[in-house]
Design a protein around this motif. Structure first.
Motif, PDB file in Angstrom:
ATOM      1  N   LEU A  50      35.426  10.009  11.900  1.00 10.10           N
ATOM      2  CA  LEU A  50      36.836   9.658  11.764  1.00 10.10           C
ATOM      3  C   LEU A  50      37.746  10.862  11.961  1.00 10.10           C
ATOM      4  O   LEU A  50      37.334  11.995  11.712  1.00 10.10           O
ATOM      5  N   ARG A  51      38.976  10.595  12.366  1.00  9.39           N
ATOM      6  CA  ARG A  51      39.979  11.640  12.538  1.00  9.39           C
ATOM      7  C   ARG A  51      41.308  11.129  11.999  1.00  9.39           C
ATOM      8  O   ARG A  51      41.583   9.924  12.024  1.00  9.39           O
ATOM      9  N   ASP A  52      42.135  12.062  11.571  1.00  7.76           N
ATOM     10  CA  ASP A  52      43.495  11.716  11.171  1.00  7.76           C
ATOM     11  C   ASP A  52      44.329  11.409  12.407  1.00  7.76           C
ATOM     12  O   ASP A  52      44.274  12.140  13.399  1.00  7.76           O
ATOM     13  N   GLY A  95      47.460   6.125   9.836  1.00  6.83           N
ATOM     14  CA  GLY A  95      46.081   5.833   9.470  1.00  6.83           C
ATOM     15  C   GLY A  95      45.084   6.764  10.129  1.00  6.83           C
ATOM     16  O   GLY A  95      45.391   7.899  10.491  1.00  6.83           O
ATOM     17  N   LEU A  96      43.876   6.241  10.326  1.00 11.30           N
ATOM     18  CA  LEU A  96      42.790   7.018  10.903  1.00 11.30           C
ATOM     19  C   LEU A  96      42.406   6.435  12.256  1.00 11.30           C
ATOM     20  O   LEU A  96      42.727   5.293  12.586  1.00 11.30           O
ATOM     21  N   GLU A  97      41.690   7.228  13.024  1.00  7.95           N
ATOM     22  CA  GLU A  97      41.102   6.759  14.277  1.00  7.95           C
ATOM     23  C   GLU A  97      39.661   7.224  14.334  1.00  7.95           C
ATOM     24  O   GLU A  97      39.217   8.011  13.501  1.00  7.95           O
ATOM     25  N   GLY A  98      38.938   6.719  15.313  1.00  9.63           N
ATOM     26  CA  GLY A  98      37.517   7.050  15.402  1.00  9.63           C
ATOM     27  C   GLY A  98      36.674   5.809  15.201  1.00  9.63           C
ATOM     28  O   GLY A  98      37.078   4.693  15.557  1.00  9.63           O
ATOM     29  N   ARG A  99      35.498   5.979  14.596  1.00  6.79           N
ATOM     30  CA  ARG A  99      34.570   4.870  14.405  1.00  6.79           C
ATOM     31  C   ARG A  99      33.971   4.932  13.004  1.00  6.79           C
ATOM     32  O   ARG A  99      33.928   6.002  12.386  1.00  6.79           O
ATOM     33  N   LEU A 100      33.516   3.783  12.534  1.00  4.66           N
ATOM     34  CA  LEU A 100      32.840   3.719  11.241  1.00  4.66           C
ATOM     35  C   LEU A 100      31.365   4.028  11.437  1.00  4.66           C
ATOM     36  O   LEU A 100      30.678   3.350  12.204  1.00  4.66           O
ATOM     37  N   ASP A 101      30.885   5.057  10.748  1.00  3.29           N
ATOM     38  CA  ASP A 101      29.491   5.472  10.909  1.00  3.29           C
ATOM     39  C   ASP A 101      28.559   4.561  10.104  1.00  3.29           C
ATOM     40  O   ASP A 101      28.881   4.177   8.973  1.00  3.29           O
TER      41      ASP A 101
END
Length: 406
Positions: A50-52, A95-101
């Motif tokens: 995840l990233r801010d 919010g956040l961006e990226g993926r759920l691990d």
């Protein structure tokens, strides 16, 4: 003696190396906290995925040289993470961006998992089924895609599942209907397709929200425990009278914008509803509430094929939409009096109404009340503003009004 001392030193070093993964010194107090190694490593993997988003600094405090139980959004009990709230919960915060691990599934004591609105993409990890203690799962208003993992229905303690406002597709998992504790199921504003499976009468479900998907087929049997049912803006078909008669505890019902047909059961008007939305379907027949006064704040039956006389029992409704149907006859004076007794809106346009009696009590509408009568088989006796979509024609053509021709 010297050999014994070296052996003890080696053991001590091995112990310290093993403890390094789970032992962190908190501040300058010298207090030491221990986190389960599996949870520690899982949090590291979650952080990497995840990233801010610009403007957010939520994850900047996730510095693994400190105690993870002090990180924003991380809540621990003993040596385990029991709740994870990913993202700044303040309204309008980025919010956040990226993926759920998939490492989320290794948080074996996790009870609550939430994700604030953001741009997190990719699938919902099937590994979440490993969180056997999970009771609350909310991942709404992101860009999650793929299917809804059927394994989530096997979480025996899960009470609330909110995956709304994403890009999830595929079918509605049949495993949810037998989930023993699930009381709130919110999957609205996705791209789910196929049919809704029937729920057993023993289901504890209180809220079912599937609006704005691509679901088709009939409305299945649903548990009488339901309080909130929202299936609007799908492609559901068939009759609902038999299904609705079991749902006597409903306080909200939305079946709008489907292809439902048949009569509207009068018993529905006696439910303890705050809103009844049945507009934009193919419901037909007369509307016959069994009681004298229906006190539902909002009733929308517009854009159907309902016929017969306008039901005077609806005079106590707060906002009443009966427009774009096939009602005939006279507008009940009791309904017009309702506009002077608390009714805020009465839409009767685009029907086949022929008469209206205007008395002293209804000659002038209260400030703020809305009445639309245009495009019926009469000249509207009151010049009141109508919504733009009612069109500009005040009266129906003569050939559509048999009574006029007589």
């Amino acid at each position: 003696m010297e050999g014994i001392g070296c052996s003890r030193l080696r053991d001590f070093r091995r112990f310290m190396a093993a403890a390094a993964a789970i032992t962190v010194v908190v501040g300058l107090s010298g207090v030491t906290a221990f986190l389960d190694p599996a949870d520690f490593l899982a949090l590291q993997a979650i952080r990497k995925g995840l990233r801010d988003m610009p403007g957010s600094d939520f994850l900047s405090a996730w510095d693994f040289t400190a105690d993870p139980c002090t990180f924003p959004g991380v809540f621990c009990a003993g040596d385990h993470v029991v709740a994870l709230a990913l993202g700044d919960p303040r309204a309008s915060a980025p919010g956040l961006e990226g993926r759920l691990d998939p490492a989320l599934g290794r948080l074996s004591a996790l009870v609550e998992l939430s994700l604030v609105p953001g741009r997190v993409t990719g699938p919902i990890p099937d590994a979440l089924s490993g969180c056997s203690e999970l009771r609350f799962l909310a991942l709404s208003k992101n860009l999650l895609s793929g299917s809804v993992p059927a394994s989530l229905g096997g979480l025996s303690r899960l009470r609330t599942l909110d995956l709304s406002y994403n890009q999830l597709s595929g079918s509605f998992p049949a495993s949810f209907v037998s989930s023993p504790k699930l009381s709130n199921l919110i999957l609205c504003h996705n791209q789910l397709s196929g049919s809704i499976p029937p729920f057993p009468a023993s289901s504890p479900l209180l809220r079912l929200d599937l609006k704005h998907n691509q679901l088709s087929g009939p409305v299945p049997p649903l548990p009488p425990s339901l309080r909130h049912l929202s299936l609007g803006s799908n492609a559901l078909t068939g009759r609902v009278d038999a299904v609705l008669l079991r749902l006597i505890r409903l306080n909200f019902l939305d079946l709008s914008s489907n292809f439902l047909e048949g009569p509207i059961p009068g018993a529905v008007f006696g439910f303890p509803l705050a809103a009844l939305h049945l507009q934009r379907n193919a419901f037909s027949g007369p509307v016959v509430p069994p009681q004298d006064d229906v006190a539902i704040p909002v009733v929308d039956l517009s854009y159907n094929r309902l016929w017969g006389t306008v039901p005077l029992q609806l005079a106590a409704v707060g906002r009443l939409y009966l427009n774009n149907n096939r009602f005939t006859g006279e507008v009940p004076s009791r309904l017009l009096q309702g506009l002077s007794n608390g009714m805020q809106l009465l839409y009767l346009q685009h029907n086949f109404l022929t008469r209206i009696e205007i008395g002293p009590a209804t000659a002038a509408l209260p400030v703020g009340a809305s009445l639309c009568l245009q495009y019926n088989c009469m000249v509207p006796p009151l010049d009141t503003p109508c919504p733009l979509k009612a069109g500009s024609q005040r009266v129906r053509p003569l050939d559509q009004c048999p009574e006029w021709q007589g």
